[in-house]
Design an enzyme around this catalytic site. Structure first.
Site, PDB file in Angstrom:
ATOM      1  N   ARG A  88       0.814  -1.217   0.000  1.00 36.17           N
ATOM      2  CA  ARG A  88       0.000   0.000   0.000  1.00 36.17           C
ATOM      3  C   ARG A  88       0.847   1.267   0.000  1.00 36.17           C
ATOM      4  O   ARG A  88       0.289   2.362   0.004  1.00 36.17           O
ATOM      5  CB  ARG A  88      -0.883   0.010   1.236  1.00 36.17           C
ATOM      6  CG  ARG A  88      -2.313  -0.474   0.980  1.00 36.17           C
ATOM      7  CD  ARG A  88      -3.029  -0.332   2.260  1.00 36.17           C
ATOM      8  NE  ARG A  88      -4.425  -0.206   2.314  1.00 36.17           N
ATOM      9  CZ  ARG A  88      -5.282  -1.201   2.423  1.00 36.17           C
ATOM     10  NH1 ARG A  88      -4.896  -2.439   2.320  1.00 36.17           N
ATOM     11  NH2 ARG A  88      -6.551  -0.954   2.611  1.00 36.17           N
ATOM     12  N   ARG A 127     -21.605  -2.109   3.283  1.00 36.31           N
ATOM     13  CA  ARG A 127     -20.947  -3.433   3.352  1.00 36.31           C
ATOM     14  C   ARG A 127     -21.177  -4.109   4.703  1.00 36.31           C
ATOM     15  O   ARG A 127     -21.072  -3.488   5.748  1.00 36.31           O
ATOM     16  CB  ARG A 127     -19.435  -3.260   3.128  1.00 36.31           C
ATOM     17  CG  ARG A 127     -18.635  -4.529   3.416  1.00 36.31           C
ATOM     18  CD  ARG A 127     -17.273  -4.505   2.801  1.00 36.31           C
ATOM     19  NE  ARG A 127     -16.367  -3.574   3.438  1.00 36.31           N
ATOM     20  CZ  ARG A 127     -15.108  -3.369   3.026  1.00 36.31           C
ATOM     21  NH1 ARG A 127     -14.635  -4.033   1.990  1.00 36.31           N
ATOM     22  NH2 ARG A 127     -14.350  -2.503   3.659  1.00 36.31           N
ATOM     23  N   ARG A 160     -18.228  -3.376   9.640  1.00 33.53           N
ATOM     24  CA  ARG A 160     -16.896  -3.010  10.135  1.00 33.53           C
ATOM     25  C   ARG A 160     -16.889  -1.612  10.748  1.00 33.53           C
ATOM     26  O   ARG A 160     -17.535  -0.705  10.247  1.00 33.53           O
ATOM     27  CB  ARG A 160     -15.885  -3.057   8.980  1.00 33.53           C
ATOM     28  CG  ARG A 160     -15.344  -4.447   8.730  1.00 33.53           C
ATOM     29  CD  ARG A 160     -14.541  -4.531   7.461  1.00 33.53           C
ATOM     30  NE  ARG A 160     -13.550  -3.486   7.267  1.00 33.53           N
ATOM     31  CZ  ARG A 160     -12.702  -3.456   6.244  1.00 33.53           C
ATOM     32  NH1 ARG A 160     -12.718  -4.419   5.356  1.00 33.53           N
ATOM     33  NH2 ARG A 160     -11.839  -2.476   6.118  1.00 33.53           N
ATOM     34  N   ARG A 171     -10.162   6.887   3.835  1.00 35.63           N
ATOM     35  CA  ARG A 171      -9.407   5.754   3.281  1.00 35.63           C
ATOM     36  C   ARG A 171      -9.201   5.910   1.779  1.00 35.63           C
ATOM     37  O   ARG A 171      -8.145   5.569   1.253  1.00 35.63           O
ATOM     38  CB  ARG A 171     -10.117   4.440   3.603  1.00 35.63           C
ATOM     39  CG  ARG A 171      -9.883   4.026   5.057  1.00 35.63           C
ATOM     40  CD  ARG A 171     -11.000   3.180   5.599  1.00 35.63           C
ATOM     41  NE  ARG A 171     -11.165   1.945   4.890  1.00 35.63           N
ATOM     42  CZ  ARG A 171     -12.310   1.269   4.825  1.00 35.63           C
ATOM     43  NH1 ARG A 171     -13.389   1.741   5.418  1.00 35.63           N
ATOM     44  NH2 ARG A 171     -12.365   0.146   4.184  1.00 35.63           N
TER      45      ARG A 171
END
Ligand code: ADP
Ligand code: ADP
Length: 220
Positions: A88, A127, A160, A171
């Site tokens: 990343r 999600r 989450r 993010r």
């Protein structure tokens, strides 16, 4: 086949990883899943990582590099692996390169799933994931067959902590600032393929398949 799945949070990496691991018979290595497991177990690593994760920031490189070194040298990776969520940062990509070289391996292909920002936020905030097998679902786009339970192992799904709108946006920002630049590193080697990650899960799967067979998929 050593495959690197690349794309912003919510682009569908975990979703597409599922069929890729079966198709190629390789293990999926998701650094996010490994970290979440450590957080759940309250290990030293989990305690270190938790704050970064909840803020949508990256866990420090040295922690991640050691985690990957330990994971890809296990016997199940000898025949190839699929990386999801690593590298990343540029230092992580360089470290990966170095460690693969010492074991006579390299990344064969990078697959970049491209998805627009607003679609990412919509996907992440909707999600739900299985805490047992880490499969992702979505309350609109990809509903579980039986409300709130994993289709495969029937575990109750969870949302989450970092899938809030604010953290999702952070993010995505972190992805473009710190992760996107590593694409150049793999482009130079001519091993990156870009796939449009928008459309249904099945449509994206077909594009991914074709891109990996080298028949189509815009060279990135
Ligand atoms: P990543 O691993 O890249 O963060 P996921 O695979 O977990 O992304 O997908 C993020 C969310 O978007 C999940 O809720 C998933 O069900 C949903 N999703 C994945 N692919 C698609 C798609 N092609 N269209 C709509 N929703 C999708
Ligand atoms: P997503 O695919 O939805 O972005 P991940 O599950 O890959 O999320 O990662 C969740 C969080 O775990 C990241 O926001 C970051 O804090 C941490 N993380 C995962 N992989 C790495 C990595 N390679 N380097 C640094 N931090 C990481």
């Amino acid at each position: 086949m050593n495959l690197l799945l690349f794309g912003p949070p919510g682009s569908g990496k975990g979703t597409q990883a599922d069929f890729l691991t079966r198709e190629y018979g390789i293990p999926q290595i998701s650094t996010g899943d490994i970290l979440r497991d450590d957080v759940k177990r309250g290990t030293e690593l989990g305690l270190k990582a938790r704050e970064f994760m909840n803020r949508g920031e990256l866990v420090p490189d040295e922690v991640m590099v050691e985690m990957i070194r330990e994971r890809i040298t296990r016997p199940d990776c000898a025949g190839g692996f699929l990386l999801d969520g690593f590298p990343r940062t540029v230092p992580q990509a360089e470290a990966l390169d170095g460690m693969l070289e010492t074991i006579g391996q390299r990344i064969d292909r990078l697959l970049y799933l491209h998805v627009e920002l607003e679609e990412l936020v919509e996907r992440l905030t909707g999600r739900w994931v299985c805490p047992r097998c880490a499969r992702s679902y979505h309350m609109v786009n990809n509903r579980p067959q039986d409300d709130m339970k994993c289709n495969v192992d029937r575990t109750g799904l969870v949302h989450r902590d970092d899938d809030t709108e604010q953290t999702a946006r952070r993010r995505a920002e972190v992805f473009y600032q710190r992760t996107y630049p590593i694409l150049a590193f793999y482009r130079q080697r001519g091993i990156s393929v870009e796939v449009d990650g928008q459309g249904s899960i099945a449509e994206v799967r077909e594009r991914v398949k074709r891109a990996l067979q080298g028949q189509t998929g815009e060279a990135a």
